[in-house]
Design a protein around this motif. Structure first.
Motif, PDB file in Angstrom:
ATOM      1  N   UNK A  79       0.827  -1.198   0.000  1.00 37.38           N
ATOM      2  CA  UNK A  79       0.000   0.000   0.000  1.00 37.38           C
ATOM      3  C   UNK A  79       0.870   1.260   0.000  1.00 37.38           C
ATOM      4  N   UNK A  80       1.953   1.212   0.788  1.00 36.39           N
ATOM      5  CA  UNK A  80       2.828   2.374   0.906  1.00 36.39           C
ATOM      6  C   UNK A  80       3.396   2.775  -0.453  1.00 36.39           C
ATOM      7  N   UNK A  81       3.747   1.790  -1.287  1.00 37.25           N
ATOM      8  CA  UNK A  81       4.272   2.096  -2.618  1.00 37.25           C
ATOM      9  C   UNK A  81       3.245   2.858  -3.450  1.00 37.25           C
ATOM     10  N   UNK A  82       1.980   2.497  -3.333  1.00 32.50           N
ATOM     11  CA  UNK A  82       0.932   3.221  -4.059  1.00 32.50           C
ATOM     12  C   UNK A  82       0.810   4.657  -3.564  1.00 32.50           C
ATOM     13  N   UNK A 101      -0.117   8.268   5.788  1.00 35.15           N
ATOM     14  CA  UNK A 101      -0.038   6.915   5.251  1.00 35.15           C
ATOM     15  C   UNK A 101      -0.155   5.870   6.353  1.00 35.15           C
ATOM     16  N   UNK A 102       0.479   6.118   7.496  1.00 35.99           N
ATOM     17  CA  UNK A 102       0.468   5.135   8.575  1.00 35.99           C
ATOM     18  C   UNK A 102      -0.941   4.782   9.023  1.00 35.99           C
ATOM     19  N   UNK A 103      -1.834   5.757   8.990  1.00 28.08           N
ATOM     20  CA  UNK A 103      -3.212   5.492   9.411  1.00 28.08           C
ATOM     21  C   UNK A 103      -4.049   4.900   8.279  1.00 28.08           C
ATOM     22  N   UNK A 104      -3.813   5.350   7.054  1.00 27.62           N
ATOM     23  CA  UNK A 104      -4.633   4.879   5.941  1.00 27.62           C
ATOM     24  C   UNK A 104      -4.374   3.411   5.618  1.00 27.62           C
ATOM     25  N   UNK A 105      -3.104   2.987   5.706  1.00 26.91           N
ATOM     26  CA  UNK A 105      -2.796   1.595   5.330  1.00 26.91           C
ATOM     27  C   UNK A 105      -3.359   0.589   6.325  1.00 26.91           C
ATOM     28  N   UNK A 106      -3.811   1.040   7.484  1.00 25.73           N
ATOM     29  CA  UNK A 106      -4.437   0.125   8.442  1.00 25.73           C
ATOM     30  C   UNK A 106      -5.845  -0.276   8.038  1.00 25.73           C
TER      31      UNK A 106
END
Length: 341
Positions: A79-82, A101-106
């Motif tokens: 997800x982080x790569x996107x 990003x840290x919150x969204x990828x969860x």
């Protein structure tokens, strides 16, 4: 290369109290499904970052690296790569929105809902022209896993979770039946609803309206109190900063005094008998009682420069109450007599 018509940072106009943050989940999912040809049913399905990247690709053609998007991403680091692709697109188009990003990828509902609400509001602010030639499936096919997409990334008229996805069963025809009328000697009686039903409904509506007005009034009072408290705290911080500045200046002033006296004592120790003690004592007093306006400076050779006051005058300005030693002798008198010799 032709890009979208809006190049200014439109995201600056979208605050936390913007109406976009009151957009419903169903409306957002329908927006993505209709615009990008998807079948999203849950907000959490946007956590991969691919949906946001393709929305930017629609608004700002040619600025998103669609080949780098992983539509088959299943882990956080994928997800982080996107989101890195999305951040690059933001920078190219001067979009100043920070991406957590840290919150969204969860893949938490609330975090991704707020971000999707912001995306829709950003789209509305940019108001890009309708792109009839835009093929969302072809654009997704450029990325990894784009040719074997999951169901929610493929068009299919999917609806938001909670709405019925199956056709409703046909209703049976209602055949009217003849009900026997209740007859009495006085004739036919019409059955009516219970008394007071309309009055109860009206009363409930009135109570609901009054309750809403009361909550709104209480919220206004709370907001006013918070603003007042915030203003008081800001004034207090400004006062403390001013006090701190004064204390730092005073600290530096007395440190320079001590440093100057230290230099004089070191020079006196090096010269030994060549330097008279009474002269040293006068210079010490001159440094001690000098004010910031006197501009008294001690050189590296132990010489005192500046200051227009004589030592005699400085001693006269010392406190009138002498400091008594244990044997009863006055400290100021003893020092004064020493300087007179």
């Amino acid at each position: 290369m032709i890009r979208g018509p809006v190049r200014q940072p439109a995201d600056a106009a979208i605050g936390m109290m913007d109406g976009a943050y009151f957009t419903s989940r169903t409306e957002i999912l329908d927006f993505f499904n209709n615009l990008l040809g998807m079948s999203l049913t849950k907000i959490e399905q946007t956590a991969t970052g691919g949906v946001a990247c393709q929305l930017m690709d629609y608004i700002f053609p040619g600025t998103v690296q669609m080949k780098r998007i992983n539509w088959a991403a299943r882990t956080d680091f994928q997800y982080v790569d996107n989101y890195k692709v999305l951040q690059n697109a933001f920078q190219k188009n001067s979009v100043q929105k920070p991406i957590d990003v840290d919150r969204l990828v969860r893949a938490k509902y609330q975090d991704n809902l707020e971000f999707c609400q912001w995306l829709k509001a950003f789209f509305d602010h940019c108001n890009p022209p309708q792109r009839d030639d835009y093929d969302p499936l072809a654009r997704r096919a450029l990325g990894k896993g784009g040719k074997s997409l999951e169901q929610h990334f493929r068009p299919g008229g999917g609806k938001a979770a909670g709405s019925s996805s199956r056709a409703a069963p046909p209703r049976r025809a209602v055949v009217p039946t003849t009900q026997p009328k209740t007859t009495r000697k006085s004739g036919t009686r019409t059955v009516r609803g219970p008394r007071g039903a309309n009055e109860k409904t009206s009363t409930f509506s009135e109570r609901l309206t009054v309750g809403s007005q009361k909550i709104t009034s209480e919220k206004i009072v709370v907001d006013a109190n918070l603003m007042k408290k915030n203003s008081e705290l800001l004034d207090r911080v400004a006062e403390l900063e001013l006090t701190l500045t004064g204390i730092e200046k005073e600290r530096d002033f007395y440190f320079e005094k001590l440093r100057g006296i230290e230099v004089m004592l070191q020079v006196h120790e090096e010269k030994g008998e060549q330097n008279k003690a009474d002269e040293l004592l006068k210079n010490v007093f001159k440094v001690l009682y000098a004010t910031s306006e006197d501009n008294v400076v001690v050189t590296d050779d132990g010489e005192v420069l500046g200051g227009n006051h004589d030592v005699q005058e400085l001693l006269e300005n010392v406190t009138k109450e002498p400091i008594e030693k244990e044997d009863g002798q006055d400290f100021d008198k003893e020092m004064y007599d020493l300087l007179e010799e």
